[in-house]
Write an enzyme that holds these catalytic residues in place. Sequence first.
Site, PDB file in Angstrom:
ATOM      1  N   ARG A 107       9.236  11.299  -6.247  1.00 52.00           N
ATOM      2  CA  ARG A 107       8.243  11.165  -7.325  1.00 52.00           C
ATOM      3  C   ARG A 107       6.861  11.617  -6.841  1.00 52.00           C
ATOM      4  NH1 ARG A 107       9.398   9.207 -12.152  1.00 52.00           N
ATOM      5  NH2 ARG A 107      11.132   7.771 -12.441  1.00 52.00           N
ATOM      6  N   SER A 122      25.583   7.926   5.325  1.00 51.26           N
ATOM      7  CA  SER A 122      26.170   6.614   5.628  1.00 51.26           C
ATOM      8  C   SER A 122      26.929   6.073   4.425  1.00 51.26           C
ATOM      9  CB  SER A 122      25.064   5.637   6.016  1.00 51.26           C
ATOM     10  OG  SER A 122      24.200   6.222   6.952  1.00 51.26           O
ATOM     11  N   GLY A 155      20.159   5.580   6.545  1.00 45.69           N
ATOM     12  CA  GLY A 155      21.026   4.541   7.105  1.00 45.69           C
ATOM     13  C   GLY A 155      20.791   3.159   6.543  1.00 45.69           C
ATOM     14  N   GLY A 163      19.184   7.097   2.331  1.00 44.37           N
ATOM     15  CA  GLY A 163      19.439   5.903   1.531  1.00 44.37           C
ATOM     16  C   GLY A 163      20.162   6.167   0.222  1.00 44.37           C
ATOM     17  N   LYS A 215      22.084  18.352  14.045  1.00 50.12           N
ATOM     18  CA  LYS A 215      20.706  17.886  14.214  1.00 50.12           C
ATOM     19  C   LYS A 215      20.151  18.106  15.611  1.00 50.12           C
ATOM     20  CE  LYS A 215      21.604  14.130  11.139  1.00 50.12           C
ATOM     21  NZ  LYS A 215      21.406  12.797  10.713  1.00 50.12           N
TER      22      LYS A 215
HETATM   23  O1  LIG Z   1      20.714  14.214   8.062  1.00 49.75           O
HETATM   24  C1  LIG Z   1      19.980  13.408   7.683  1.00 49.75           C
HETATM   25  C2  LIG Z   1      18.682  13.394   8.259  1.00 49.75           C
HETATM   26  O2  LIG Z   1      18.662  14.230   9.380  1.00 49.75           O
HETATM   27  C3  LIG Z   1      20.541  12.522   6.665  1.00 49.75           C
HETATM   28  O3  LIG Z   1      21.130  13.374   5.766  1.00 49.75           O
HETATM   29  C4  LIG Z   1      19.780  11.586   5.893  1.00 49.75           C
HETATM   30  O4  LIG Z   1      18.767  11.019   6.484  1.00 49.75           O
HETATM   31  C5  LIG Z   1      20.762  10.696   5.143  1.00 49.75           C
HETATM   32  O5  LIG Z   1      20.840   9.399   5.512  1.00 49.75           O
HETATM   33  P1  LIG Z   1      21.820   8.338   4.838  1.00 49.75           P
HETATM   34  O6  LIG Z   1      22.777   7.937   5.924  1.00 49.75           O
HETATM   35  O7  LIG Z   1      20.923   7.212   4.425  1.00 49.75           O
HETATM   36  O8  LIG Z   1      22.531   8.961   3.663  1.00 49.75           O
END
Ligand SMILES: O=C(CO)[C@H](O)[C@H](O)COP(=O)(O)O
EC number: 4.3.3.6
Length: 313
Positions: free
Chosen positions: A186, A257, A174, A235, A102
């Site tokens: 949607r 996460s 997260g 999420g 990222k």
């Molecule tokens: O890389 C991401 C964004 O840059 C993540 O993949 C995304 O936001 C996933 O978050 P989560 O921890 O809720 O699964």
Amino acid sequence: MADNNGVVAVYGNGAGELSEPSKNLATLSGKVGLARMLRGGVIMEVATPEQARIAEEAGACAVMAVEHVPADIRAQGGVARMSDPALIRDIKRAVTIPVMAKARIGHFVEAQILQTIGVDYVDESEVLTPADDQHHINKHNFKAPFVCGCSDLGEALCRIGEGAAMIRTKGEAGTGNVVEAVRQVRGIMGAIRSLRTMDDDEVFAYAKKIAAPYDLVMQTKQLGRLPVVQFAAGGVATPADAALMMQLGCDGVFVDSGIFKSRDPVRRARAVVQAVTHHTDPKILADVSTGFEEAMEGINLKDSRTERFARRS
Ligand SMILES: O=C(CO)[C@H](O)[C@H](O)COP(=O)(O)O
């Protein structure tokens, strides 16, 4: 006219030369084709080479190398930046699948560094603290393909206009709470359905309304889908969440996460991959959802103290 990757065909200037925008499109078409190879897959966020190996063995199609998963970024607060290149290199050495990393929104120097160390995809991510509150990275300037987050169709097409080869929803990263990702998917699918039936003459005003490039809006209308792969993210925490996003029409999912913040990441990683592969088979979904330790603790989005990463742009 769309080529095999669903991106617009590119024409020369009659003298065998491509204009600058056409060169951009030619390069973009290659990057879009590469990203299409991730279709039907799960991308997992990993903070160590060991986690990367768990993800690869579970069948992930790619990993995202990070120092902290979004749940920890939320908990820690402060400014979140690009990960240490040493960690990204270690993770690259540990696996054979593509490795993403990222960069902060607008931080083209972080993206240059990531490209130089050979990451396979750069994620211009709202999960990190934005570096520029006016501009996103001009992704046409890079050889590496980019994935970008979006909350709606207009935002998705703007990012593609800037050179994104892959789109994901922002969801609410997260939180372990899938509600925002569902709302966004949607919303995008609904907008594409109305676009499909819209009179061609109305597309000019519609493109203006959603603040998106006209050509990309028209192309989306013709294809009946985004012109690049569209993953769900933010999420998505359980095998059932992942299957839900696939049934809603996504090409794949990011589950971050939810795996490595759970008590049984190895089983959960495998189960999520199975759930995505068999997303229309409730019997398999029941099997792969059975007998887990507790899932990650979720966050209620109605709590006003919850920072909304998805509003970062
Ligand atoms: O890389 C991401 C964004 O840059 C993540 O993949 C995304 O936001 C996933 O978050 P989560 O921890 O809720 O699964």
